[in-house]
Each structure stands twice: as structure tokens, then as C-alpha cells.
Design a protein around this motif. Structure first.
Motif, PDB file in Angstrom:
ATOM      1  N   ASN A  24     -24.539  14.569 -45.898  1.00 21.70           N
ATOM      2  CA  ASN A  24     -25.109  13.359 -46.489  1.00 21.70           C
ATOM      3  C   ASN A  24     -24.102  12.215 -46.541  1.00 21.70           C
ATOM      4  OD1 ASN A  24     -27.946  13.607 -47.251  1.00 21.70           O
ATOM      5  ND2 ASN A  24     -27.263  15.363 -48.459  1.00 21.70           N
ATOM      6  N   LEU A  25     -22.849  12.531 -46.829  1.00 17.33           N
ATOM      7  CA  LEU A  25     -21.817  11.497 -46.868  1.00 17.33           C
ATOM      8  C   LEU A  25     -21.635  10.856 -45.492  1.00 17.33           C
ATOM      9  CD1 LEU A  25     -19.187  13.307 -49.134  1.00 17.33           C
ATOM     10  CD2 LEU A  25     -20.419  11.199 -49.716  1.00 17.33           C
ATOM     11  N   LEU A  26     -21.600  11.664 -44.452  1.00 18.63           N
ATOM     12  CA  LEU A  26     -21.474  11.131 -43.094  1.00 18.63           C
ATOM     13  C   LEU A  26     -22.727  10.365 -42.681  1.00 18.63           C
ATOM     14  CD1 LEU A  26     -19.750  14.187 -41.383  1.00 18.63           C
ATOM     15  CD2 LEU A  26     -18.769  11.895 -41.582  1.00 18.63           C
ATOM     16  N   GLN A  27     -23.870  10.920 -43.049  1.00 21.27           N
ATOM     17  CA  GLN A  27     -25.141  10.278 -42.686  1.00 21.27           C
ATOM     18  C   GLN A  27     -25.268   8.906 -43.351  1.00 21.27           C
ATOM     19  OE1 GLN A  27     -28.344  13.179 -42.990  1.00 21.27           O
ATOM     20  NE2 GLN A  27     -29.842  11.526 -42.870  1.00 21.27           N
ATOM     21  N   LEU A  44     -14.439  18.538 -52.445  1.00 24.19           N
ATOM     22  CA  LEU A  44     -13.967  19.053 -51.159  1.00 24.19           C
ATOM     23  C   LEU A  44     -14.591  18.256 -50.014  1.00 24.19           C
ATOM     24  CD1 LEU A  44     -12.511  21.186 -49.397  1.00 24.19           C
ATOM     25  CD2 LEU A  44     -14.469  22.685 -49.743  1.00 24.19           C
ATOM     26  N   ALA A  45     -15.901  18.057 -50.088  1.00 19.78           N
ATOM     27  CA  ALA A  45     -16.598  17.295 -49.048  1.00 19.78           C
ATOM     28  C   ALA A  45     -16.118  15.851 -49.002  1.00 19.78           C
ATOM     29  CB  ALA A  45     -18.108  17.348 -49.293  1.00 19.78           C
ATOM     30  N   LEU A  46     -15.881  15.264 -50.168  1.00 19.33           N
ATOM     31  CA  LEU A  46     -15.454  13.864 -50.227  1.00 19.33           C
ATOM     32  C   LEU A  46     -14.045  13.686 -49.661  1.00 19.33           C
ATOM     33  CD1 LEU A  46     -15.772  10.945 -50.949  1.00 19.33           C
ATOM     34  CD2 LEU A  46     -15.546  11.529 -53.373  1.00 19.33           C
ATOM     35  N   PHE A  47     -13.140  14.611 -49.979  1.00 16.97           N
ATOM     36  CA  PHE A  47     -11.801  14.508 -49.408  1.00 16.97           C
ATOM     37  C   PHE A  47     -11.848  14.737 -47.896  1.00 16.97           C
ATOM     38  CE2 PHE A  47      -7.471  15.848 -48.382  1.00 16.97           C
ATOM     39  CZ  PHE A  47      -6.750  14.816 -48.965  1.00 16.97           C
ATOM     40  N   ALA A  48     -12.714  15.654 -47.462  1.00 22.06           N
ATOM     41  CA  ALA A  48     -12.893  15.863 -46.021  1.00 22.06           C
ATOM     42  C   ALA A  48     -13.378  14.586 -45.344  1.00 22.06           C
ATOM     43  CB  ALA A  48     -13.883  17.002 -45.783  1.00 22.06           C
ATOM     44  N   GLU A  97     -22.212   3.943 -50.686  1.00 18.24           N
ATOM     45  CA  GLU A  97     -22.824   4.973 -49.834  1.00 18.24           C
ATOM     46  C   GLU A  97     -22.320   6.360 -50.216  1.00 18.24           C
ATOM     47  OE1 GLU A  97     -25.311   4.329 -48.120  1.00 18.24           O
ATOM     48  OE2 GLU A  97     -25.152   2.148 -48.078  1.00 18.24           O
ATOM     49  N   ILE A  98     -21.079   6.447 -50.649  1.00 13.18           N
ATOM     50  CA  ILE A  98     -20.552   7.723 -51.143  1.00 13.18           C
ATOM     51  C   ILE A  98     -21.351   8.180 -52.362  1.00 13.18           C
ATOM     52  CG2 ILE A  98     -18.571   8.788 -52.310  1.00 13.18           C
ATOM     53  CD1 ILE A  98     -16.772   7.139 -50.429  1.00 13.18           C
ATOM     54  N   LYS A  99     -21.580   7.272 -53.289  1.00 12.01           N
ATOM     55  CA  LYS A  99     -22.345   7.606 -54.496  1.00 12.01           C
ATOM     56  C   LYS A  99     -23.758   8.065 -54.152  1.00 12.01           C
ATOM     57  CE  LYS A  99     -19.768   4.706 -57.733  1.00 12.01           C
ATOM     58  NZ  LYS A  99     -19.785   3.638 -58.736  1.00 12.01           N
ATOM     59  N   LYS A 100     -24.408   7.337 -53.236  1.00 11.30           N
ATOM     60  CA  LYS A 100     -25.773   7.707 -52.838  1.00 11.30           C
ATOM     61  C   LYS A 100     -25.788   9.052 -52.107  1.00 11.30           C
ATOM     62  CE  LYS A 100     -27.519   2.953 -52.418  1.00 11.30           C
ATOM     63  NZ  LYS A 100     -27.881   1.884 -51.462  1.00 11.30           N
ATOM     64  N   GLY A 101     -24.816   9.248 -51.218  1.00 10.84           N
ATOM     65  CA  GLY A 101     -24.769  10.487 -50.448  1.00 10.84           C
ATOM     66  C   GLY A 101     -24.601  11.713 -51.315  1.00 10.84           C
ATOM     67  N   LEU A 102     -23.747  11.612 -52.324  1.00 15.67           N
ATOM     68  CA  LEU A 102     -23.539  12.750 -53.225  1.00 15.67           C
ATOM     69  C   LEU A 102     -24.775  13.012 -54.073  1.00 15.67           C
ATOM     70  CD1 LEU A 102     -19.860  12.143 -54.425  1.00 15.67           C
ATOM     71  CD2 LEU A 102     -20.656  13.857 -52.791  1.00 15.67           C
TER      72      LEU A 102
END
Length: 430
Positions: free
Chosen positions: A59-62, A266-270, A286-291
Motif C-alpha cells: 500500500n505504501l508503494l502503491q 518495518l514496512a515504512l523503513f523498507a 500518502e504514507i499516512k493513507k497507505g498505512l
């Protein structure tokens, strides 16, 4: 060949069982002109939290505009979801076309000393074929079992993640944390960065040693990134993300549990490492929405309200401790009923004892699966401890919905295969 026939053929390969090793997968990929070599892949291993971490990262990448393929296991609703792009499962016609390409190669290999490829090996290869054909920007590959000899370990990723390590599949991976960690650390590749949430010193020693031998940069929770839990009134979590390069406050998750915060960090640091390597800018909103939009079925998932039924595939002891912690933070133990079913080779005595220390109402049940305990086995093993054993879990669900007050909750837990069956039943009868 249609989609159902393709899935049926894939399932027929289960007869070849679990045979760790990479040679058959290498042969399949070589004869398919190595689709994996043209992909940017992220490899996710560990004992618990792999599926959720994959979902957060996807989701973060998307949200940053990328087309993302995911290969996960097991499935919750239907087989095709194991191979998805931007959250959409592979189309049955596409699946059938890949099977038509792979099937004759499998038949050729079955006549060699390598033997026929297993079901998991085949779908690993099909996922890579699909990602290449659909020209994904990134593919996220979840390890099936272990790591070192798992069929996904044929890839050379741009980044590897190890979520957490616990005592699971001990009959295959070993019965100590060090032995299991050795298998999980098998995904560490030469000079490829590795990020981990692992906290046990004996596990970290193994991972650090392997990373050093492979000259792989190693990033660890609490060393290179961290989190601060915030008070949160809703069903979910709120936290601050902390690292040297980036701090984000009041991030919210719709999934419940402190372990979900760890998976999300973990996903966010990645994501940060990927953005540095691939030279794209991170957008805080977008980070906030993705999570927040990340959902993973069967992980503390509410499938029925009034009264509440919550599903959680806590299929080993470590996952069960995480689930219990999350539930007790929300409800008093006397309001909770546990419905548990696990497959053989899991530490059922340990799991039941732990649940009984925390909740007064525990019910055990068999379910329709080849390695499920039979009713008689459960009854004989647990009648002395006065643990309730029921033949028909559907009756437990129906009686709970009809008779319980709205301030009581039913937690359905154990095998993900069991949780999947209950999920389909509850949603169908809602």
C-alpha cells in the motif's frame, strides 16, 4: 484449460509434498527464460507478521504511484489472491495460460532425478511470470516456509526483510531459535540490504553473522528505526515513527495490536530504503493513507457486530501471545469466549494452557482439513482439564450470535485454514 482446471491441476501437485530445495525452481525458471531477472523484488521472511508487512509495504508503494505485485500464502478467500497486483488477484484466464506453459516443463522434470515440482514451487514461478508479463514496478515475495531452502529464495531482491522469529514448523526448521534463525537468515544475499524486527539476542547473533559474511547492510528495529505508541480510542493503533532521516507523528492503523505497529514500522523503513535506492520522493500524506488503508483478512478482523466475532489466525505460540495482549487491552477476560482449532505439529497443549491462564471460556473444535485434530483426539486429551470440546464449530457460532449479549465477544483463532472457513461461513450468513 479453464481457470478451475488450472487450480485443480496446481492442487494435484500437493501429492509431491514439501521438498525443500531450489534446484527444481531454478530449472523451471531457466526453461522460462528467467522472468525473475527483469524484476525489482523485495523478499519478506520471518515467522509471524509476513502477510501484514507485505500489505503495508504494498500500500505504501502503491500510494506513491507504483504498480506492485504480491506473492503471499496461505489464501483466506480464494486461491488466486496469492498472486495479486495492486491488491487484485490474478485472473483465472491468466492463471490458466501460465499453467499451460508450466505443465509440460513439470512433466519433463518429473522424469529426471530432480522429480516433479511441488505446488508451492509452481505458484512461485507463476507469480514471477505474471509480474514480468504485467510489467510491475516492484514485486513483493513472501517466504512460504523457512527461507534458506524456500522456493522463493531463487530471487535476487533489491531488499530483504525478516519480520520476527518464533518456534514454528520445528519438525522441519529445527527446535531452537538459533536453528530456525539460520533458516530464516538464508534469504540474506551478497551486499543486499536486510531489515529486521527480530529482537531475541540468540536470533540476532545468527542474522548479524550471516549479514557480515554476505557484506549485507543490516538495519534493526530499535537501532535504526523505532516507534512510540500513542493513545487511540478507535479499533486500531496510533504511533509515531522515529528514525534518523524521518520522523512521522500520529500515524494510524486500522489493524489492532502492538505487533501491527512493528510490522508497519518495518514496512515504512523498507519504503525509505527503496526510495533512496530508486530515487523517488516520499510524501507524508500518502504514507499516512497507505498505512491506514492496509487491511489483512483474518488478523484481528471483526466479521460480526452485536455481538462481536473477531478472527485471528494465531497459529503458533508467539502469535497467540500477541493476540491475547491485543484483546486484553480492549476487553475484560470474562467477556471473551475463545474458539480454537489448530492443525497437528503445533504446540496445542502450550497454546491451550496459555489461553486458559488469560480467559475463562475456551472451546476446542476440529475442522475440515487433512491435518486437523479429530474430535475424539481433542476430547481424550482435554477432558481431564475440563476444557470444552465441540464437534461442530458452526453450532458455536450460531449459538453465540443468537444468545450472547452485545458486550461479549467471540475470538475465533488458531489455524489460518480454520479462520478462513469460519470467515466464509459468517460472512455468508450475515
Amino acid at each position: 484449460m479453464n481457470g478451475n482446471e488450472a487450480i485443480e491441476w496446481i492442487h494435484q501437485q500437493l501429492k509431491f509434498g514439501i521438498r525443500p530445495g531450489l534446484d527444481r525452481v531454478h530449472q523451471l525458471l531457466e526453461r522460462l527464460e528467467h522472468p525473475e531477472k527483469e524484476l525489482k523484488l523485495i523478499h519478506v521472511g520471518g515467522t509471524n507478521g509476513k502477510g501484514s508487512t507485505v500489505t503495508y509495504l504494498r500500500n505504501l508503494l502503491q500510494r506513491h504511484g507504483f504498480k506492485v505485485g504480491t506473492f503471499t500464502s496461505p489464501y483466506i478467500e480464494r486461491f488466486e489472491e496469492r498472486i495479486s497486483i495492486n491488491g487484485y488477484p490474478i485472473d483465472q484466464k491468466q492463471l490458466a495460460s501460465y499453467v499451460e506453459q508450466v505443465k509440460p516443463i513439470c512433466e519433463q522434470l518429473s522424469d529426471t532425478e530432480l522429480g516433479a515440482p511441488t505446488e508451492f514451487e509452481i505458484i512461485t514461478v507463476i507469480s514471477l511470470m505474471h509480474f514480468k508479463k504485467e510489467n510491475v514496478d516492484f514485486g513483493i515475495m513472501e517466504v512460504g516456509l523457512g527461507g534458506r531452502l524456500d522456493s522463493t529464495n531463487v530471487i535476487t531482491p533489491i531488499l530483504s526483510l525478516i519480520t520476527s522469529i518464533g518456534m514454528d514448523h520445528t519438525n522441519i526448521l529445527g527446535d531452537t531459535i538459533e536453528e530456525i534463525s539460520y533458516e530464516k537468515a538464508g534469504i540474506i544475499k551478497q551486499e543486499i540490504p536486510i531489515v529486521t524486527n527480530v529482537y531475541q539476542r540468540e536470533a540476532l547473533d545468527v542474522i548479524e553473522s550471516k549479514a557480515k559474511r554476505k557484506n549485507a547492510p543490516l538495519y534493526q528495529l530499535r537501532n535504526d528505526y523505532n516507534y512510540q505508541v500513542n493513545n487511540y480510542s478507535g479499533w486500531g493503533e496510533s504511533f509515531d515513527f522515529l528514525s534518523e532521516d524521518k520522523c512521522l507523528h500520529n500515524l494510524e492503523l486500522s489493524m489492532k495490536g502492538n505487533h501491527q505497529i512493528e510490522n508497519a514500522t518495518l514496512a515504512l523503513f523498507a519504503l525509505m530504503l527503496i526510495s533512496n535506492k530508486e530515487k523517488f520522493k516520499l510524501i507524508d500524506e500518502e504514507i499516512k493513507k497507505g498505512l491506514f488503508q492496509s487491511q489483512w483478512p483474518g488478523r484481528l478482523e471483526v466479521v460480526h457486530d452485536q455481538p462481536k466475532i473477531i478472527l485471528d489466525g494465531a497459529h503458533n505460540y508467539e502469535a497467540m501471545t500477541q493476540m491475547v495482549s491485543a484483546i486484553k487491552s480492549q476487553w475484560p477476560p470474562d467477556k471473551v469466549t475463545i474458539l480454537l482449532s489448530v492443525i497437528k505439529n503445533k504446540p496445542i497443549d502450550e497454546m491451550v494452557n496459555y489461553l486458559k491462564q488469560n480467559f475463562p471460556k475456551i472451546t476446542l473444535t476440529p475442522f475440515d482439513f487433512s491435518t486437523s485434530y479429530e474430535y475424539n483426539e481433542l476430547y481424550q486429551n482435554f477432558q481431564k482439564s475440563h476444557t470444552r470440546v465441540i464437534k461442530d464449530w458452526q453450532t458455536v457460532i450460531e449459538q453465540f450470535i443468537e444468545n450472547e449479549s452485545n458486550d461479549n465477544i467471540l475470538i475465533v483463532t488458531g489455524s489460518l485454514y480454520f479462520v478462513s472457513q469460519v470467515r466464509a461461513y459468517v460472512l455468508q450468513h450475515k
